[in-house]
Structures are given as C-alpha cells and as structure tokens.
Scaffold this active site. Structure first.
Site, short mmCIF file in Angstrom:
data_model
loop_
_atom_site.label_atom_id
_atom_site.label_comp_id
_atom_site.label_asym_id
_atom_site.label_seq_id
_atom_site.Cartn_x
_atom_site.Cartn_y
_atom_site.Cartn_z
N GLU A 111 0.83 -1.19 0.00
CA GLU A 111 0.00 0.00 0.00
C GLU A 111 0.87 1.25 0.00
OE1 GLU A 111 -4.27 -1.41 1.80
OE2 GLU A 111 -2.98 -0.21 3.10
N CYS A 125 3.67 8.46 1.08
CA CYS A 125 4.21 7.46 1.99
C CYS A 125 4.34 6.15 1.23
CB CYS A 125 3.28 7.30 3.20
SG CYS A 125 3.82 6.07 4.40
N CYS A 132 6.10 -7.18 7.35
CA CYS A 132 7.14 -6.64 8.23
C CYS A 132 7.57 -7.73 9.20
CB CYS A 132 6.58 -5.43 9.00
SG CYS A 132 7.81 -4.49 9.91
N CYS A 136 6.09 -4.59 16.07
CA CYS A 136 5.82 -3.52 17.04
C CYS A 136 4.37 -3.64 17.50
CB CYS A 136 6.07 -2.15 16.39
SG CYS A 136 7.79 -1.90 15.90
N CYS A 139 1.46 -1.30 16.25
CA CYS A 139 1.35 -1.10 14.81
C CYS A 139 0.71 -2.31 14.15
CB CYS A 139 2.75 -0.85 14.23
SG CYS A 139 2.80 -0.67 12.44
N GLY A 187 6.91 -2.14 6.15
CA GLY A 187 8.25 -2.67 6.18
C GLY A 187 9.27 -1.78 6.88
N GLU A 188 10.44 -2.35 7.09
CA GLU A 188 11.59 -1.66 7.68
C GLU A 188 12.58 -1.34 6.56
OE1 GLU A 188 14.44 0.08 9.05
OE2 GLU A 188 13.04 -0.34 10.69
N SER A 219 12.37 6.33 7.55
CA SER A 219 12.08 6.04 8.96
C SER A 219 12.52 4.62 9.29
CB SER A 219 10.58 6.19 9.23
OG SER A 219 10.27 5.81 10.56
N SER A 241 11.65 5.73 14.69
CA SER A 241 10.40 5.30 15.32
C SER A 241 10.74 4.93 16.77
CB SER A 241 9.85 4.10 14.54
OG SER A 241 8.57 3.73 14.99
N LEU A 242 10.62 5.90 17.69
CA LEU A 242 11.16 5.77 19.04
C LEU A 242 10.14 5.22 20.04
CD1 LEU A 242 13.70 6.28 20.79
CD2 LEU A 242 12.74 8.56 21.28
N HIS A 243 9.16 6.06 20.41
CA HIS A 243 7.98 5.67 21.18
C HIS A 243 8.20 5.36 22.66
CE1 HIS A 243 6.46 5.56 17.18
NE2 HIS A 243 7.17 4.50 16.87
N ASN A 318 -3.51 5.55 16.28
CA ASN A 318 -4.61 5.24 15.36
C ASN A 318 -5.13 3.84 15.65
OD1 ASN A 318 -4.55 7.65 13.63
ND2 ASN A 318 -2.50 6.94 13.11
N CYS A 361 -1.17 6.24 10.10
CA CYS A 361 0.06 5.61 10.58
C CYS A 361 -0.24 4.33 11.36
CB CYS A 361 0.81 6.61 11.47
SG CYS A 361 2.36 6.00 12.12
#
Length: 378
Positions: A111, A125, A132, A136, A139, A187-188, A219, A241-243, A318, A361
């Site tokens: 996507e 994006c 992936c 996480c 996500c 994906g990473e 990212s 991508s910390l969080h 989200n 996101c």
C-alpha cells in the site's frame, strides 16, 4: 465522502508479458537497451532519452518517444512495456488522503498513501517491504508477516502510480502535489537498504521525477548498524520510530530494541552524516494512553535527545481492531508537547489523516487484509 474503485479479482491470473522499463535505474535501463539490440556505444544515449520520457514525461506509450527512431521504438515495444503495477484498490478519504493497494505479483501487494498538505504541498508514503518482521505491538502493519522485500523498481513505481493518478506529468517545479517522499509505509527500510538507496537515486534524479534528497525521509525502528550507511548512501533525512525513553518499555513496544538498545541507537544517530540544525533527526512518538504519555516521560525524552538536533512528531495512536492500546487524551498530548516545546524542541502533534480508509500511521493493509481473508472464506 469516501470513494473507492475496487477492481480486485481473486481469480485473475497475471499476464506473463514483456517486462516494464518503468522504475528501472539508469544502469538497468542501459542494459535493457542493449538487450533490445541497441549498439553498446549508443546504449547510454538511448537510455538517457528513454529516461527523460519515462520519468519526466511519464510516458505510457513508446510512440511518445519522438527523438528515438521509429524502428528502434518498435524494437523496444517487442521486448518491453512502460506499464506500472496493477492498482487493485484506490480509496479517497474525506480529508483528501488517497490510498492505493498495488498488486506486484500474485499474492504480493503493498500500500502507498498520498497525504495532501504536508511539507510544501503533499507527501507520498511508500512501502519498502510487503509485510514486516518487527512486530511492534502498537502497529497493525507490523503484525503482518513479511512476504518479501520490494525491488527498487517496485518502490519507484509507487511514486509513478501516484503521479499518474494526480496527473503530475510532465515534471514541473510549479504546483506540485507530491513534494515529499516518506519511507514510512509497510516494512523496515533499512532491512532493504540496497533497493531503497537505488529507488532514492531514481526519484531524486533531476532529469526525471526530481524530488530532492532533502525532501525524502527514511524512517527506521532502529537498525543500528545501517543508520550511518543510510546517510552516506542516500543523504536522505532520518526519522526514528522511538515511542519510549527507556529500554524496558521500548523492548515491549518495539521488540527490535532488545537487539539494539536505546544507548546504541542514540550513538548511531549521532554518527549520521550531515547531522545539524538544518538536517535534524525526526523522532516519531506514538501517544499511548497510560503507557508512554506522562509528564515524567516527556521530561525523560528531553534528556534523551539532549545535544541531538531533533524534532519530535507526536502521533495520536490510530486504533485498529482488537488493539491492546488506546489513544492518549488530547489534553495529555498537549501537556506532553508543551514540556518538549519548552525545552526548545519542535514537537508538532500529527493530525490523523485517512483514518476512515485505514490509511493512517500503523494501519496499512489492516482493512485490505481483512477483506482478502473474507473473500477467501466466501
């Protein structure tokens, strides 16, 4: 009103026709010319001509290539097409966000999301993998198993598909709708750095699409060994991508942290080539109610980023079906942002975009996967 064009046919078989030139790198395009019978000494010139037609004009037909002889165009058409991958589904949100579900091969779909009013005009994006491996926990995209890496051609084709839809050919520096590219889709990216680097070369080339490297952001969840290499190879902007601000919590939210803990991550960030006030790192921080959103964690974030040219994107969570988390209250998010702002860091609160079409996101492929599963059962 949400509008959708759904042309998905689960019984459809791919047409095993000629390969496409759309999305190839310059060396690949030169090789393709020689494979189609162009003499080696003329292959670079022909590739440069074709490049301009493909990436500046968005050509879908070899007949458009009027500075290439007719017999040569006919020969190219025998061997190749200028097709893009198939758009399986196109959705438009009430806020103007557009989401494209793109079929790359049987059972291989990714996507891509266009978000208007981001950067100078709008951001695209793009995905770098199908699925992936990172898992996480906040996500939904990350809960889907990895199918495979995307090729540079497939990454660049996502940009071309969006520009087709937005009628952005030929390339112009005026009235662009896509001015920024963010590798924040499925994906990473640093687990597919070769393809990501080649795709950035294609997208940034001034004779074609011409989106500058400083307007592309990659990212990562923290693939520490690849972070300096990303900067050296691409000169793209870096996002993390910390969080979380401590290893215990980040181990839970971003399991990759168990391999590359925060201290190692911060050292790699400080080694990012070109890091400075005009080339700041973006830290993404999803706001999870009662998990990582306290004033104490805001102050810990300020301490963690001390000395690193940074901005912090605060992302309201989200929701997705059966998620274990809730979004922080708006007042809590604003309090968090105020603490970070007072410390001198820009901390914009990202406005959720495309939630109604599951384009926000962390939501990519969540709804489309559910629909595919439903169709398989019926």
């Amino acid at each position: 009103m949400t509008s959708a064009l759904n042309i998905y046919d689960p019984s459809a078989k791919p047409d095993a026709g000629p390969p496409s030139l759309a999305g190839l790198t310059r060396p690949q395009l030169r090789d393709a010319m020689m494979a189609a019978g162009v003499e080696e000494r003329k292959a670079k010139m022909r590739a440069d001509q074709a490049w301009r037609w493909i990436y500046h004009h968005g050509a879908r037909d070899f007949d458009m290539m009027t500075n290439i002889a007719k017999d040569q165009r006919a020969e190219l058409e025998k061997h190749y097409t200028l097709d893009r991958p198939e758009i399986v589904e196109r959705l438009i949100s009430v806020d103007g966000t557009r989401k494209y579900l793109i079929r790359l091969a049987p059972g291989v779909e990714c996507e891509t999301v266009f978000i208007p009013d981001v950067g100078r005009a709008g951001a695209l994006c793009v995905s770098s993998q199908v699925g992936c491996t990172l898992n996480c926990t906040f996500c939904h995209t990350g809960t889907q198993k990895l199918v495979r890496n995307l090729t540079a051609q497939e990454i660049a084709a996502q940009v071309m598909i969006a520009r087709d839809d937005l009628e952005e050919w030929p390339t112009s520096n005026e009235n662009r709708q896509i001015t920024n590219i963010v590798f924040m889709g499925m994906g990473e990216p640093l687990y597919n750095l070769d393809a990501v680097s080649d795709a950035i070369d294609i997208i940034s080339d001034g004779d074609g699409i011409g989106i500058g490297r400083r307007r592309m952001t990659v990212s990562t969840s923290g693939v520490v060994p690849k972070i300096p290499e990303l900067g050296e190879r691409t000169k793209a902007m870096l996002a993390i991508s910390l969080h979380a601000t401590n290893d215990d919590l980040r181990n839970e939210l971003v399991p990759l942290n168990r391999k590359y803990p925060i201290a190692e991550l911060m050292e790699a960030i400080k080694a990012y080539p070109g890091l400075g006030n005009s080339n700041r790192v973006t830290f993404e921080y999803v706001m999870l109610k009662g998990v990582n959103d306290s004033p104490a964690e805001a102050r810990a974030l300020v301490q963690l980023l001390k000395g690193v040219p940074s901005k912090i994107n605060l992302i309201p969570f989200n929701p997705w079906p059966n998620s274990p988390y809730e979004c922080s209250d708006w007042e809590t998010i604003e309090t968090f942002a105020e603490i970070v702002n007072r410390a001198g860091y820009a901390s914009p609160i990202r406005t959720p975009r495309g939630r109604d079409i599951f384009a926000a996101c962390g939501q990519l492929r969540s709804e489309s996967e559910r629909l595919r599963a439903s169709q398989r059962k019926s």
